[in-house]
Motif scaffolding. Structure first.
Motif: not given
Length: 558
Positions: A191-199
């Motif tokens: 989650q720390v590397f999530s590129p967007s809200w959906l991810w």
């Protein structure tokens, strides 16, 4: 060879109550609960919405006087603040600025047309460096995404509750415990590397699946391994205090780390520290026996005896009748929770109670953002009130009947919340005190209902039952934010609804069977009978006896 139903505690008395083996298992299982205390509620800080207003791009060459009045004022909650979602039309303001007009002198600013924030937002960085709201602009037209983020997590918890219970009853408590701990930790890190809200939401869903699964598995493992007196301490105090400890660590970590990605990374570390526990926490001997794996169960108990410095008997479990063995090794699933009138009634009552408790607990926890004062302190107080609640729950559960413990805690929490709507709005300190007392009762009931559920269901269905009840309670946790939202229409409505549901659930809990002093059931036939089903069974027996008597009675002849 297998144990006879209900004899497990008697046949393992040689281990003692509180030896090194029990202490190690107790402490390590409790430690595995700590990450659960901050995983679910970390969104309070990661998803908080800082003060914000429309961004005014620097390329708009306007005077300082006009730049200072670009954002209109609005009233919100009885206070005046800068508008968060609108600004005055910049093309008009630029034209006025270019012509040398002065705001409020040459132009009535309030009459200028307004527009939405076309160039993004500026966020107050005083409290947070960043949150998911400020990073992905989850405000104004997209503000629905913030509560949806929590709902996605609880939908993951709902899914995990459904799947993990049956997996644990089929594949074992230990393997499900550690596999779901790995899922929770790894995907929290991702989650720390999530590129967007959906991810972020996609990963958060999987984290929710792992979070509830390892909590339930750890709880069941302790309830089945530990002796009866220690079992009560573990179920009502041990896991709950360590959960509260994790909850209390959350505001401390959030206070020190103001960036949501770094905070998430810090919250991941305790999960990796749990890896060595695999070599110290054994599988449940009760579950092994229910699967016919007697040799493995005896090996674990002999190792426990060695650690405790006692001698195990040559034969720990005596052979039993083939019929009982067939029932033990029979495969069970969620459908067995509604197989008979008795287990169906117990399941319905417990699911309703769990749902009410979940609504109350999460609604009151999430409502701390609406309390006066510092958000970090409010979160800490919300966690700290759980410590005396769990302690009182343990003391009640140790000496009082189970039904009375559950009823009193639910009734106390509900009645206190119902009193809040009688408090004048200016006496906010009294209302806050009553709200904390309400959470005290709901929290104590939550600790008690876990232990009650584990005691009522047999070993072959215990984890499935806890997972199912937890799954039902997720309906409450998903809807909890919307209970708080109702306060926008009528301030006391959430307290009236939660209080009423708590009181009604308290009376409903009195229908459950009493398990005080009873051994943990090993099969469905060993379950305690719910009072209404007892009367039904007696009627059936009486009717059968009457029919048999009529058949045996000689027929009179003329």
């Amino acid at each position: 060879m297998k144990m006879q139903g209900g004899d497990y505690d008697d046949q393992t008395l040689f281990l003692g109550e509180w030896g090194p083996f029990q202490r190690i298992v107790f402490f390590l299982l409790c430690c595995s609960i700590i990450p659960n205390g901050f995983t679910g509620l970390s969104i309070v800080f990661m998803g908080d919405t800082p003060s914000h207003h429309c961004h005014i791009p620097a390329h708009y060459n306007i005077t300082v006087q006009w730049r200072n009045v670009c954002i209109p004022w609005e009233e919100y909650g009885g206070t005046i603040r800068l508008s968060r979602c609108t600004r005055y039309r910049l093309d008009l303001i630029k034209s006025y600025s270019d012509k040398g007009y002065e705001p409020w002198i040459d132009v009535n600013v309030s009459e200028i047309q307004q527009e939405v924030c076309k160039d993004g937002w500026e966020y107050d960085r005083q409290q947070y460096i960043s949150t998911i709201v400020s990073e992905w602009d989850l405000v104004c037209a997209d503000d629905w995404k913030t509560p949806m983020t929590s709902s996605v997590f609880f939908f993951g918890v709902l899914t995990g509750s459904f799947a993990s219970g049956q997996m644990s009853d089929r594949f074992g408590r230990k393997i499900v415990l550690f596999s779901t701990m790995a899922v929770q930790t790894i995907f929290t890190l991702i989650q720390v590397f999530s590129p967007s809200w959906l991810w972020f939401c996609a990963f958060y869903f999987i984290v929710g699946m792992g979070q509830i699964s390892n909590y339930v598995a750890a709880f069941i493992l302790g309830m089945e391994i530990l002796s009866p007196s220690v079992r009560i301490l573990f179920g009502t105090l041990g896991v709950c205090l360590f959960f509260a400890l994790g909850y209390m660590l959350l505001p401390l970590a959030a206070y020190l780390i103001r960036d949501w990605r770094m905070l998430q990374l810090a919250l991941t570390l305790p999960g990796f520290l749990c890896i060595p526990l695999w070599w110290f926490i054994p599988e449940s001997p009760r579950w092994l026996l229910s699967q016919g794996r007697v040799a493995e169960a005896e090996a674990i108990l002999r190792d426990a005896a060695r650690r405790n410095g006692v001698t195990a008997p040559e034969v720990i479990f005596e052979p039993i009748q083939q019929a009982n063995q067939a029932e033990k090794i029979e495969s069970h699933n969620i459908c067995d929770l509604v197989k008979t009138n008795n287990i169906r009634s117990v399941t319905i009552v417990l699911c309703l109670v769990w749902t009410t408790l979940s609504i109350g607990y999460f609604a009151l926890s999430l409502n701390t953002a609406n309390l006066h004062g510092d958000s970090y302190l409010n979160c800490f107080l919300s966690a700290a009130i759980e410590l005396p609640a769990y302690t009182v729950a343990w003391l009640m559960y140790r000496y009082w009947p189970r039904r009375m413990c559950l009823f009193l805690s639910l009734f106390q929490g509900g009645v206190v919340l119902l009193f809040i709507h009688l408090i004048p709005q200016h006496m906010s300190s009294i209302a806050i005190t009553l709200e904390m007392l309400g959470k005290f009762g709901v929290t104590a009931a939550f600790a008690i209902v876990y232990a009650v559920t584990a005691e009522l269901y047999p070993t072959v269905l215990r984890n499935t039952a806890l997972g199912t009840c937890s799954m039902a309670s997720r309906v409450g946790s998903i809807s909890a934010p919307y209970f708080i939202y109702l306060g926008n229409y009528y301030r006391s409505l959430p307290y009236i609804l939660i209080g009423t549901l708590s009181v009604l659930s308290g009376f409903l809990s009195l229908l459950l069977p009493e398990s005080l002093g009873m051994p943990l059931p090993e099969s469905i036939n060993h379950m305690q009978t719910i009072p209404c089903c007892k009367r039904s069974e007696r009627s059936k027996i009486y009717n059968l006896t009457s029919d048999k008597g009529d058949e045996d009675r000689p027929v009179e002849t003329m």
